[in-house]
Design an enzyme around this catalytic site. Structure first.
Site, PDB file in Angstrom:
ATOM      1  N   HIS A  15       0.851  -1.256   0.084  1.00 51.34           N
ATOM      2  CA  HIS A  15      -0.018   0.001   0.035  1.00 51.34           C
ATOM      3  C   HIS A  15       0.732   1.292  -0.129  1.00 51.34           C
ATOM      4  CE1 HIS A  15      -3.854  -2.277   1.522  1.00 51.34           C
ATOM      5  NE2 HIS A  15      -3.392  -2.769   0.500  1.00 51.34           N
ATOM      6  N   HIS A  65      -0.976 -13.339  -0.659  1.00 59.06           N
ATOM      7  CA  HIS A  65      -2.370 -13.717  -0.542  1.00 59.06           C
ATOM      8  C   HIS A  65      -2.215 -15.580  -0.239  1.00 59.06           C
ATOM      9  CE1 HIS A  65      -4.025 -10.420  -3.465  1.00 59.06           C
ATOM     10  NE2 HIS A  65      -3.541 -10.105  -2.150  1.00 59.06           N
TER      11      HIS A  65
END
Length: 629
Positions: free
Chosen positions: A124, A374
């Protein structure tokens, strides 16, 4: 033009961008966004990343198009999502997800959940694809699946769910909402195939803490003492502050159980995406204020702006150092780090800045490789006591967009203890159902979305070529027939690919990348290691403000650089939590008596940065020096 002139791939990718459109009608509609940027070199970086490179002011800046390692593969050469090399459709993203990435739940052996926490926090810092958002709550529009064609958002590219889906058919779900990324104008409005853009800065600059615009950064500040705004919710208990409340668009990126509950505000809008990420944001905001406060005592004559910018500059250097010194070695392993020139210097300056390197983010890094985490996601996130004993756990899907646990005193520390003590899942093709069936699940709902399908869909709409093209780019053996794939991943994985794809060249980069066997001493297989290491090399060599550099207005003194090199994630945790008094030296790895012992925060074994090296005696009585290049 492509249709009229029957342009070839080469002509679209190499020829069209060379045409000067500034003498055509395009000039009148070309956004002035990147034109006429005037750069004045200074000590502090701009929030929007402009002027990092004096010759190419837009390199690494917010809103710049993604870079490509390999030219795109659009179905029509310009814009339509990738299809099979046979000219037919690729299998649905959801079919790849459920066939190739079931929830088998293997554990890795040394990495903790902290690896994922730092990885997502850094993700991010790097990337947020520009996509259409709902004007009211600023979330992704939910108007693809449920609407007739004429009312759909024009960028809808919804994920189709087959009728026989083992999970979604139970709820009669045939479709998952998905919107394409906006196309980006190229600098100078040159022609060419569709390019997506990054709304964040490419370089590592802790925009997670500070935002990517001057205006937003001001909003995050108190305006005195160089401090960021915080919420002193536990002041009466003598506990540290939380992030401020998100009051302006309270529904943005947040699932609120009622109108009196608020999420948090930070430098990056996804701060509430899941509770662990909120913890990382809180940690780094606290560190900024801790540093600013100490600097204000050392340099009583510094004003708010100087204190803020100096604390920011130190905080960014700490993030850069921990990323390259603790995170990347676990992820990539020693050999890859050395091969790509990512090993930090132990002393002195590193003079590796190269003005010809663009530090902007690569599409295959943003759309596939850096989504490796993930695979590591746990099904539940654990809380542990300061005595390193398990307390409780909460399902991951219940923490997504619901960071409210942090409003309970002491819970923040328990989550950090959990991050350091809980084992991450293995890096493999198995993905928890918490994100393949329950992502962004609404309160009380029994199903959510599928993150793995999103990864595939995003890669295809970016025109990212298949996995084999990246193996070729990285100098790895490729396969034209299925039999040639054996050895690079488990045999049953290859057989499952064969059952849904027509040709090895069709395999999506993300799917192939997480399915590879890991390199020795690394969490990743060779393809993702290569893409991520390439990106990291650009981020270091192409950043004029990189913390190890000499001879820049922004350079640290040799003494200051020596202090920055002491930065450790374990020290950040010791300094910015309330109750934690023992941590392992490297929190991204499980504690081990010999290699990674737990030590007391107060023991002096985990060094602290000595901020007196920033004492500024010069500006007391003489005018500040003028910095020039």
């Amino acid at each position: 033009m492509k249709r009229i002139y029957g342009l070839s791939y080469e002509e679209i990718e190499k020829g069209l961008p060379t045409i000067d459109t500034s003498k055509t009608l395009i000039r009148e509609v070309c956004p002035p966004f990147f034109s006429g940027v005037e750069c004045r070199p200074g000590k502090y970086r701009r929030f929007d990343g402009l002027c990092n490179n004096i010759e190419h002011p837009t390199w690494g800046a917010a809103m710049a198009p993604f870079q490509r390692l390999i030219g795109p593969l659009y179905a029509d050469g310009i814009n339509a999502p990738r299809i099979s090399i046979t000219g037919r459709e690729l299998p649905f993203s959801r079919v790849v997800s459920r066939t190739m990435h079931p929830d088998d739940g293997y554990h890795d052996h040394a990495g903790t959940v902290m690896v994922i926490a730092w990885g997502q926090f850094m993700d991010h810092d790097f990337t947020l694809t520009g996509t259409p958002l709902d004007p009211i709550n600023r979330n992704d529009p939910e108007e693809c699946c449920k609407r007739p064609l004429h009312l759909k958002h024009p960028y809808c590219d919804e994920i189709r769910v087959p009728d026989d889906d083992y999970f979604y058919r139970l709820f009669n779900i045939k479709c998952i909402d998905f919107v394409r990324g906006f196309p980006s104008p190229r600098p100078g409005c040159r022609l060419g195939s569709r390019q997506q853009f990054n709304t964040l800065t490419g370089v590592i600059d802790a925009n997670t803490v500070y935002g990517v615009s001057e205006k937003f950064a001001r909003k995050l500040r108190t305006g005195y003492g160089g401090l960021l705004r915080m919420n002193p919710v536990f002041q009466e208990y003598g506990l540290k502050d939380l992030l401020p409340l998100k009051l302006d668009i309270p529904e943005e990126g947040c699932t609120r159980p009622n109108k009196s509950m608020f999420c948090f505000e930070a430098g990056e809008i996804r701060v509430n995406e899941q509770l662990v990420l909120t913890c990382m944001h809180t940690l780094m905001a606290r560190e900024h204020n801790r540093v600013a406060h100490i600097l204000s005592q050392i340099n009583k004559h510094w004003d708010d702006e100087t204190l803020f910018q100096e604390a920011r500059r130190i905080n960014i250097a700490i993030v850069q150092h921990i990323t390259f010194n603790e995170f990347l070695p676990i992820l990539l392993g020693k050999e890859v780090m050395e091969k790509f020139g990512l090993v930090l210097q132990k002393d002195g300056y590193w003079d590796g800045y190269d003005h010809k390197v663009n530090p902007g983010i690569i599409d295959s890094f943003a759309g596939a490789a850096f989504r490796f985490g993930h695979s590591l996601l746990p099904t539940a996130v654990e809380r542990w006591s300061k005595a390193h004993k398990f307390i409780a756990s909460k399902r991951l899907s219940d923490l997504i967009r619901r960071p409210y646990d942090l409003y309970r005193a002491g819970v923040f520390d328990e989550y950090f203890m959990g991050l350091m003590n809980q084992v991450a899942q293995a890096m493999d093709d198995s993905i928890t159902q918490e994100v393949t069936n329950h992502l962004f699940k609404k309160e009380g709902a029994r199903f959510g979305m599928d993150l793995v399908s999103f990864n595939m869909q995003r890669g295809r709409e970016f025109g990212i070529p298949g996995y084999m093209e990246f193996r070729k780019f990285c100098g790895l053996p490729t396969a034209n027939v299925w039999d040639e794939m054996f050895g690079s991943m488990p045999n049953d994985t290859i057989l499952r690919y064969q059952s849904i794809f027509e040709h090895p060249a069709d395999i999506d980069l993300w799917s192939g990348g997480v399915s590879e066997k890991s390199l020795p001493g690394s969490m990743l297989g060779p393809t993702f290691a290569c893409v991520i290491a390439t990106q990291m090399s650009y981020l270091r060599r192409g950043d004029r403000f990189w913390y190890e550099l000499p001879n820049q207005p922004s350079s640290f003194t040799p003494d200051q650089l020596h202090e920055i090199r002491k930065a450790k994630l374990s020290r950040l945790i010791c300094d910015n939590t309330d109750l934690i008094d023992t941590v392992q030296i490297y929190p991204m790895v499980l504690p081990d008596h010999e290699i990674n012992p737990r030590v007391p925060c107060k023991s002096g074994i985990i060094p602290s940065i000595d901020l007196t090296k920033w004492a500024d005696y010069a500006s007391h009585d003489i005018a500040s020096p003028v910095y020039t290049e």
